[in-house]
Design a protein around this motif. Structure first.
Motif, PDB file in Angstrom:
ATOM      1  N   THR A 160     105.761  22.311 -47.662  1.00  0.00           N
ATOM      2  CA  THR A 160     106.783  21.389 -47.176  1.00  0.00           C
ATOM      3  C   THR A 160     108.124  22.110 -47.084  1.00  0.00           C
ATOM      4  O   THR A 160     108.268  23.260 -47.500  1.00  0.00           O
ATOM      5  CB  THR A 160     106.913  20.192 -48.124  1.00  0.00           C
ATOM      6  OG1 THR A 160     107.318  20.670 -49.427  1.00  0.00           O
ATOM      7  CG2 THR A 160     105.589  19.458 -48.261  1.00  0.00           C
ATOM      8  N   ALA A 161     109.129  21.404 -46.555  1.00  0.00           N
ATOM      9  CA  ALA A 161     110.475  21.961 -46.454  1.00  0.00           C
ATOM     10  C   ALA A 161     111.156  21.940 -47.822  1.00  0.00           C
ATOM     11  O   ALA A 161     110.721  21.252 -48.748  1.00  0.00           O
ATOM     12  CB  ALA A 161     111.295  21.170 -45.437  1.00  0.00           C
ATOM     13  N   GLU A 162     112.251  22.681 -47.932  1.00  0.00           N
ATOM     14  CA  GLU A 162     112.997  22.744 -49.186  1.00  0.00           C
ATOM     15  C   GLU A 162     113.621  21.398 -49.550  1.00  0.00           C
ATOM     16  O   GLU A 162     114.003  21.180 -50.699  1.00  0.00           O
ATOM     17  CB  GLU A 162     114.094  23.807 -49.090  1.00  0.00           C
ATOM     18  CG  GLU A 162     113.589  25.240 -49.002  1.00  0.00           C
ATOM     19  CD  GLU A 162     113.093  25.763 -50.341  1.00  0.00           C
ATOM     20  OE1 GLU A 162     113.325  25.080 -51.362  1.00  0.00           O
ATOM     21  OE2 GLU A 162     112.479  26.844 -50.360  1.00  0.00           O
ATOM     22  N   THR A 163     113.731  20.503 -48.582  1.00  0.00           N
ATOM     23  CA  THR A 163     114.341  19.196 -48.838  1.00  0.00           C
ATOM     24  C   THR A 163     113.371  18.195 -49.445  1.00  0.00           C
ATOM     25  O   THR A 163     113.773  17.087 -49.795  1.00  0.00           O
ATOM     26  CB  THR A 163     114.892  18.618 -47.526  1.00  0.00           C
ATOM     27  OG1 THR A 163     113.844  18.616 -46.534  1.00  0.00           O
ATOM     28  CG2 THR A 163     116.063  19.444 -47.017  1.00  0.00           C
ATOM     29  N   SER A 164     112.100  18.554 -49.561  1.00  0.00           N
ATOM     30  CA  SER A 164     111.117  17.624 -50.120  1.00  0.00           C
ATOM     31  C   SER A 164     111.247  17.556 -51.636  1.00  0.00           C
ATOM     32  O   SER A 164     111.791  18.460 -52.274  1.00  0.00           O
ATOM     33  CB  SER A 164     109.699  18.052 -49.730  1.00  0.00           C
ATOM     34  OG  SER A 164     109.392  19.316 -50.289  1.00  0.00           O
ATOM     35  N   ARG A 165     110.724  16.471 -52.208  1.00  0.00           N
ATOM     36  CA  ARG A 165     110.789  16.264 -53.656  1.00  0.00           C
ATOM     37  C   ARG A 165     109.433  15.807 -54.172  1.00  0.00           C
ATOM     38  O   ARG A 165     108.655  15.185 -53.445  1.00  0.00           O
ATOM     39  CB  ARG A 165     111.864  15.228 -54.016  1.00  0.00           C
ATOM     40  CG  ARG A 165     113.284  15.674 -53.686  1.00  0.00           C
ATOM     41  CD  ARG A 165     114.310  14.599 -54.015  1.00  0.00           C
ATOM     42  NE  ARG A 165     115.663  15.026 -53.686  1.00  0.00           N
ATOM     43  CZ  ARG A 165     116.465  15.688 -54.515  1.00  0.00           C
ATOM     44  NH1 ARG A 165     116.050  15.973 -55.743  1.00  0.00           N
ATOM     45  NH2 ARG A 165     117.682  16.044 -54.138  1.00  0.00           N
ATOM     46  N   LEU A 166     109.189  16.100 -55.446  1.00  0.00           N
ATOM     47  CA  LEU A 166     107.955  15.680 -56.109  1.00  0.00           C
ATOM     48  C   LEU A 166     108.214  14.373 -56.841  1.00  0.00           C
ATOM     49  O   LEU A 166     109.212  14.238 -57.559  1.00  0.00           O
ATOM     50  CB  LEU A 166     107.484  16.759 -57.084  1.00  0.00           C
ATOM     51  CG  LEU A 166     106.157  16.508 -57.805  1.00  0.00           C
ATOM     52  CD1 LEU A 166     105.013  16.375 -56.810  1.00  0.00           C
ATOM     53  CD2 LEU A 166     105.872  17.629 -58.798  1.00  0.00           C
ATOM     54  N   SER A 167     107.317  13.408 -56.663  1.00  0.00           N
ATOM     55  CA  SER A 167     107.551  12.063 -57.193  1.00  0.00           C
ATOM     56  C   SER A 167     107.664  12.044 -58.711  1.00  0.00           C
ATOM     57  O   SER A 167     108.392  11.218 -59.266  1.00  0.00           O
ATOM     58  CB  SER A 167     106.419  11.135 -56.750  1.00  0.00           C
ATOM     59  OG  SER A 167     105.171  11.564 -57.289  1.00  0.00           O
TER      60      SER A 167
END
Length: 346
Positions: free
Chosen positions: A252-259
């Motif tokens: 994914t992109a660097e802007t994604s986050r893990l829930s």
């Protein structure tokens, strides 16, 4: 009254009447004109300003390989096949016209992999479905005659079936595991012998997505057979996966986050370890998602991966039924009755 006074009064009256008349006529003229209003900013009414950004539509699913007929076993969990599953519903037909692929009923489990299975059949390969304990033929028996294996529900495999798949992978059998969020434990148990693991939670992205923060945009981390021609794909529900042997294939992109942690960063969502490929999403295989971005290209590459390579040399010993039980009349003979003792009488 003097002449001068009358003249003055008359002049005043004429001026007064003239002023009143002009005012009346001017009022009528002004009433006919539309009132002037300030311009209203209407940017928020523009559709291009309120519609969410989406990715472009991609092309059809196509395979590049020209391999001879291969057999691919597909497992979709307990609902993957009805009673008597494990038999081919996608037969290869003779002639010039391609075989018709049965994609199942609307909402059926088999429909979820229809773009992949249809591409395989149209290119001359056989697809067989395994439905777990409901299948007439046990998975080890099916894998002994197979070239590749696909599962979208690794957690639904029994211990015996999981061991059979592990043996199949070790023998070089091409295997695709699509593990959605919530299956990290089962994926890690299954993939640990090959250095593959899953992480708890799901990945979301508020910036790089396809109209929804859960529909994350994913890109290749480098060149490879699985990502050839792929620039960007859409995963509707991505689970982070990784391998101890190297970097991820898709991330994914660097802007994604893990829930589970809310930490931002690039998360791996697809890995390959020799003959095993693991993808942290199964939604990209569905018909409604196969045409998004380069999902169709990825599906075609996955199909090529499944039918390209050496034929696995694998043997599972005596045939067993679902769950490892020996079927009636199976290969294991019943024990012989004991010999009568010398003291026995007829």
């Amino acid at each position: 009254m003097s002449v001068d006074l009358r003249t003055t009064v008359g002049a005043f009256a004429l001026v007064f009447l003239a002023v009143v008349g002009v005012a009346a006529v001017g009022g009528v003229v002004l009433d006919d004109a539309p009132p002037e209003t300030d311009a209203v900013a209407d940017d928020h009414w523009q559709l291009d300003a309120v519609e969410p950004e989406t990715v472009s539509e991609g092309g059809e699913v196509e395979m590049e390989s020209s391999e001879p007929s291969n057999t691919v076993v597909v497992h979709l969990g307990s609902g993957g096949a009805g009673l008597g599953g494990g038999t081919s519903i996608l037969p290869i037909e003779d002639g010039d016209s391609p075989a018709d692929a049965d994609i199942g009923s609307v909402g059926g489990v088999r429909r979820g992999v229809a773009p992949l299975t249809a591409a395989l059949v149209e290119n001359g390969h056989e697809v067989r479905f395994y439905g777990g304990i409901a299948s007439r033929e046990p998975l080890p028996s099916m894998l002994s005659d197979a070239d590749a294996f696909v599962t979208t529900s690794p957690g639904a495999l029994s211990a015996t079936d999981a061991d059979a798949v592990e043996t199949f992978v070790e023998a070089g059998g091409r295997t695709l595991v699509a593990s959605d969020p919530g299956g990290a434990g089962a994926l890690t148990d299954f993939g640990s012998p090959f250095g593959v693991y899953g992480e708890a939670g799901y990945v979301y992205d508020m910036e790089n997505n396809d109209a929804n923060y859960l529909s994350v945009l994913v890109e290749p981390t480098g060149p490879g057979a699985l990502t050839e021609g792929v620039e960007q794909v859409v995963f509707r529900g991505a689970a982070p996966v990784g391998t101890a042997d190297g970097p991820a294939t898709l991330a994914t992109a660097e802007t994604s986050r893990l829930s589970t942690t809310r930490e931002a960063g690039a998360y791996g969502v697809a890995v390959r370890s020799d003959s095993l490929t693991v993808v942290g999403d199964s939604s990209f295989l569905e018909p409604e998602n196969a045409g998004r971005a380069d999902n169709g290209v990825l599906i075609g590459n996955v199909a090529d991966f499944l039918v390209t390579g050496e034929t696995p040399d694998v043997s599972f010993g005596p045939a067993t039924g679902p769950g490892g039980a020996v079927p009636p009349g199976g290969a294991t003979p019943p024990p012989e009755p004991p010999e009568p003792s010398g003291n026995a009488t007829a």
